[in-house]
Design an enzyme around this catalytic site. Structure first.
Site, short mmCIF file in Angstrom:
data_model
loop_
_atom_site.label_atom_id
_atom_site.label_comp_id
_atom_site.label_asym_id
_atom_site.label_seq_id
_atom_site.Cartn_x
_atom_site.Cartn_y
_atom_site.Cartn_z
N GLU A 1 0.86 -1.19 0.00
CA GLU A 1 0.00 0.00 0.00
C GLU A 1 0.89 1.23 0.00
OE1 GLU A 1 -2.76 0.44 3.29
OE2 GLU A 1 -3.83 2.01 2.23
N ALA B 1 1.55 -0.33 10.79
CA ALA B 1 1.29 -1.72 10.44
C ALA B 1 0.48 -1.76 9.15
CB ALA B 1 0.52 -2.42 11.55
N MET B 2 0.30 -2.97 8.62
CA MET B 2 -0.38 -3.09 7.34
C MET B 2 -1.28 -4.32 7.32
SD MET B 2 -0.90 -1.85 4.40
CE MET B 2 -2.09 -2.62 3.34
N GLU C 1 -5.76 -3.35 12.42
CA GLU C 1 -5.39 -4.13 11.23
C GLU C 1 -6.34 -5.32 11.07
OE1 GLU C 1 -3.46 -2.49 9.45
OE2 GLU C 1 -2.68 -1.20 11.04
N GLU D 1 -10.13 3.76 6.06
CA GLU D 1 -9.34 4.19 7.22
C GLU D 1 -10.19 4.87 8.30
OE1 GLU D 1 -6.77 2.87 7.77
OE2 GLU D 1 -5.94 2.30 5.82
#
Ligand code: 0A1
Ligand code: ZN
Length: 878
Positions: free
Chosen positions: A127, A268-269, A304, A326
């Site tokens: 991303e 974080a992802m 997440e 988001e």
């Protein structure tokens, strides 16, 4: 690094891609310098695309080895390839298969986007547009594909091979290599792709969903750090359960893995089934992590995980819709933490973050709508506006609709859009459909930048028992938007009687008032209440129902009363915080003005500290005066950081002296036993004790108390606060010098803990700050290539050391600009984010403004600047 081309992306230019990629099969043969990626793409022209539409795939710095279409290698003339684009003009009419071979050098990838190495571990970050650094692709979120990934690597250096979805197959290969195949049955955009390979330790657990499916959970960390992942695992299981109970959402794969890496650009992802984390948000135990770290880990693990539905199952049509995933996911993680902890305390913490990060953004040159309409670099839109204000907008939808209709709307959203790449319009529509309300005026919260301002004046007619509130709203102009439209603002209020209880009052006209909420929809509005037995104190914006600035004509007496008695704890805190802030503003402008207000504030704080009916965490928040940056923001123009520093210190000294014995005694009473628990209640007691330690140290004027807390500390929260009190209040005392040395020696082998040591020193105020920070950049544990180190030392200095960074001679800015230029060469994203610390430069007094402008201009003039940094610097300069 992408050098700026000046290209601007616009929402109105959106159109679907001509081609769809139905399946994406990837094979990685991993090597630090010569990783080979074979991508087999099953492609189809979309129905309404032109028959002769070329296929144009995105790339970013790619090296193409070969290209095969339906089994035939394409000759050089059959396509056009640059590192940043692959174009094929002549294509079969029906579905076809394209095989692309690229070669990557993960070891040389210092931008930490795409495939890179972190401490010997291969990992990815895709991303927003990192996948195009791996292979040529339609790298946009509305192109969704089913992925099968085969990873090959030497077994000795990379025994663990992970990717998205479920494990399918694994086995040995020749020459000590091995492989694993992963398949993700869910359609997903390329930004959710992930791969990890390395020699990692892990902890495992499992979770049974409410429909009875067992999910294997794994958290992978650097070897030897496994014990520090147990809190994260606990937070994960609580998140999974909470999402089932509160939103009815179950997990949808057989495994859920989290990997912690030490080089990561953000927090974080949410990659599908394989979340990758900055290790700062996974690793914790009492010895090495503070209570704030524990709370952050809980929140980010949840965030997440919650993305699995809000972001992954339903993703964004384009990057303009970033807040769709988001803002909503932040709202969900806020609610989770509120349920796990104290709701009021959590809400106050959210308000503080919003005011300190989002308000300055909304009020400065980087202001943009929650859903922007244009961008040059999407990486620069992972902002407090998209995240935090985006969450506030979702919260307001719930306030307007009520909890039940809100949940119905969410259910409809999942039912209607599962598997889609959706838009904000889709999101708003579900709430309109379930409630029958028209949300078109409300939608301005997504489209219009700037913090709305609401002013309230009141008249009370004693004879008739009638109160009237005259309310006016306005939205200040922001870059590119000078004229603003009138918003729908849900303003929760309460009318507080002399006994502290809420008074019953009927609105004279019920159309704009329901369930304690005034619905402001006009520029000017009057709301009347009748049937009052006494003149109430008016509690405004309860629960911080709307992210606005507020001015109300209220007497100091009423405000002090609300600060002690408002039944809404958030509004109570706001009343107190507003009084403290106003006092600091006044005394920073006219130092002689200490008046008796400081004494009255000291008295209120003394009463709050001793009020056992209030939970300790709330008392800790209430006792913390607004930061120097908060006061600067409230002043808004011609800021002199030195004057604010003096004003704040003076007030703290007055509060400390007035409550000396009481605070010392309470500090002693709060001394816990040696057992540690990270739960919110225990953390709250520690927080209160630590605030009191600072006051008590100020009153005594000696480092003894903090030095003894440092020595006797049984956990990192106590130790780090003691060190901070020593360093900030007594920077040159021997106790401080030896505590700093002790900390360095004790935690020298733990970079995450040393980050605290860097942070504490980066925030020591005063003239010596710059030289100190400059010196620390030469410390062996500092690394300009590691985002956590850079943020801890350089970022913290700029964002949280008002007197050090904003030195009147401009050398703080010069040092900072030099570091930005240095970081940019390796990692443009981190450099651009650092540079946002300049965003409020126009609010400074003229001398500092001049210095800041000169440094921004110097950065802007660096040849070959990345899009990331150029975009921020040019917008900041305006
Ligand atoms: N989606 C992530 C944030 C994120 C964005 C970009 C990244 O690349 C550098 C990494 C993470 C989240 O909201 O947690
Ligand atoms: Zn997120």
């Amino acid at each position: 690094m992408t050098i700026d081309t000046g290209k601007v992306y616009r929402l109105e230019d959106y159109r679907p891609s001509d081609y769809a990629i139905r399946a994406t099969d990837l094979t990685f043969r991993l090597d630090p310098r010569h990783t080979r990626v074979t991508a087999t793409l099953s492609i189809e022209r979309r129905e309404d695309a032109a028959l002769d539409a070329p296929l144009v795939l995105d790339g970013d710095g790619l090296k193409l080895l070969s290209l095969t279409l339906d089994g035939t290698q394409l000759p050089t003339g059959g396509f056009e390839a640059t590192p940043d684009r692959l174009t094929i003009a002549r294509l079969p009419k029906g579905p076809f298969s394209l095989v692309i071979e690229t070669e990557l050098a993960p070891e040389a990838n210092s931008a930490l986007m795409g495939l890179y190495l972190s401490n010997g571990v291969y990992c990815t970050q895709c991303e927003a547009e990192g996948f195009r650094r791996i292979t040529y692709f339609l790298d946009r979120p509305d192109v969704m594909s089913v992925y099968t990934v085969r990873v090959e690597a030497p077994k000795a250096s990379a025994p663990i091979l992970l990717s998205n979805g479920n494990p399918v197959e694994s086995g040995d290969l020749e020459d000590g290599w091995h492989y694993a195949v992963w398949h993700d049955p869910h359609l997903k955009p390329s930004y959710l792709f992930a791969l990890v390979a390395g020699d990692l330790g892990r902890i495992t657990d499992s979770f049974t969903t409410r429909s009875g499916r067992t999910v294997e959970l794994g958290i992978y960390v650097e070897k030897g750090k496994e014990a520090r992942a147990t809190y994260a695992m606990d937070a994960l299981k609580r998140s999974m359960l909470w999402d089932e109970e509160v939103f009815g959402l179950e997990y949808d794969l057989d495994v859920f893995n989290i990997v912690a890496v030490s080089d990561f650009n953000m927090g974080a992802m949410e990659n599908k089934g394989l979340n990758i984390f900055n290790d700062k948000y996974v690793l914790a135990d009492e010895e090495t992590a503070t209570d704030v770290d524990f709370a952050n880990i809980e929140a980010i693990i949840a965030h997440e995980y919650f993305h699995n539905w809000t972001g992954n199952r339903i993703t964004c049509r384009d990057w303009f819709q970033l807040c769709l995933k988001e803002g909503l996911t932040v709202f969900r993680d806020h609610e989770f933490s509120a349920d796990m902890r104290s709701r009021a305390v959590k809400r106050i913490a959210e308000v503080r973050t919003l005011k300190s990060l989002q308000f300055p953004e909304d009020q400065g040159p980087l202001a943009h709508p929650v859903r922007p309409r244009r961008y040059r670099e999407i990486n620069n839109f992972y902002t407090a506006t998209v995240y935090e204000k985006g969450s506030e907008v979702v919260r307001m939808i719930r306030t307007i609709l009520g909890a039940e209709a809100f949940r119905q709307g969410m259910d409809l959203y999942f039912e209607r859009h599962d598997g889609d790449a959706a838009t904000i319009e889709d999101f708003l529509k579900v709430f309109e459909d379930v409630s029958g309300r028209d949300l078109s005026q409300f939608a301005l919260w997504y489209h219009q930048a700037g913090t709305p301002h609401v002013s309230v004046s009141t008249t009370y007619d004693e004879a008739r028992g009638e109160l009237s509130l005259d309310i006016e709203q306005s939205v200040p102009p922001t870059p590119l938007e000078s004229r603003k439209r009138v918003m729908h603002i849900p303003l929760a209020i309460g009318l507080v009687g002399r006994n502290g209880g809420d008074l019953d009052a009927a609105p004279v006209d019920a159309t704009s008032f329901a369930d304690g909420v005034i619905h402001l929809k006009k520029r000017r509005q009057t709301v009347r209440f009748a049937g009052l037995s006494e003149r109430p104190a008016i509690s405004l914006n309860r629960g911080f129902s709307a992210p606005i600035t507020l001015a109300s004509e209220q007497s100091v007496e009423d405000r002090l009363f609300l600060a002690r008695h408002d039944s809404d704890l958030v509004a109570r805190w706001q009343a107190l915080n507003g009084l403290l802030s106003d006092h600091l503003i006044e005394t920073s402008k006219t130092p002689a003005q200490q008046s008796n207000m400081a004494g009255r504030l000291a008295e209120v704080l003394g009463a709050i500290a001793a009020d056992d009916a209030l939970e300790p965490a709330y008392r800790a928040l209430a006792l913390t005066p607004p930061s120097e940056a908060d006061v600067a923001r409230e002043i808004g123009s011609n800021i002199d950081p030195d004057a604010i520093h003096v004003a704040r210190n003076t007030l703290v000294d007055i509060i400390a002296a007035a409550n000396r014995e009481a605070f010392e005694a309470l500090c002693g009473d709060l001394q816990g036993d040696d057992s540690f628990s990270p739960d919110a209640e225990s953390a709250g007691r520690r927080a209160l004790r630590n605030v009191l330690l600072d006051y008590a140290s100020a009153a005594q004027g000696t480092p003894e108390l903090a030095a003894s807390q440092y020595r006797d500390a049984t956990n990192m929260t106590e130790r780090a606060v003691a060190l901070a009190v020593l360093a900030h209040r007594f920077p040159t005392e021997t106790q401080t010098v030896s505590a700093l040395a002790d900390f360095e020696a004790r935690y020298g082998d733990n970079p995450l803990v040393l980050d605290k040591w860097f942070q504490i020193q980066a925030t020591i105020p005063g003239d010596a700050a710059l030289a100190r920070v400059e010196g620390l950049t030469a410390h062996g544990a500092f690394s300009i290539g590691n985002p956590n180190r850079v943020r801890s030392l350089i970022g913290t200095f700029a964002s949280s050391n008002q007197t050090g960074f904003h030195r009147a001679d401009g050398t703080g800015y010069r040092f900072f600009a030099d570091r930005i230029i240095e970081v940019e060469k390796r990692n443009p994203q981190v450099a651009a984010r650092l540079a946002t610390a300049f965003r409020s430069w126009r609010s400074l007094e003229p001398g500092r403004q001049g210095h800041a402008r000169a440094e921004l201009a110097r950065i802007a003039a660096v040849p070959g600047l990345s899009t990331d940094l150029k975009d921020i610097v040019e917008r900041t300069l305006g």
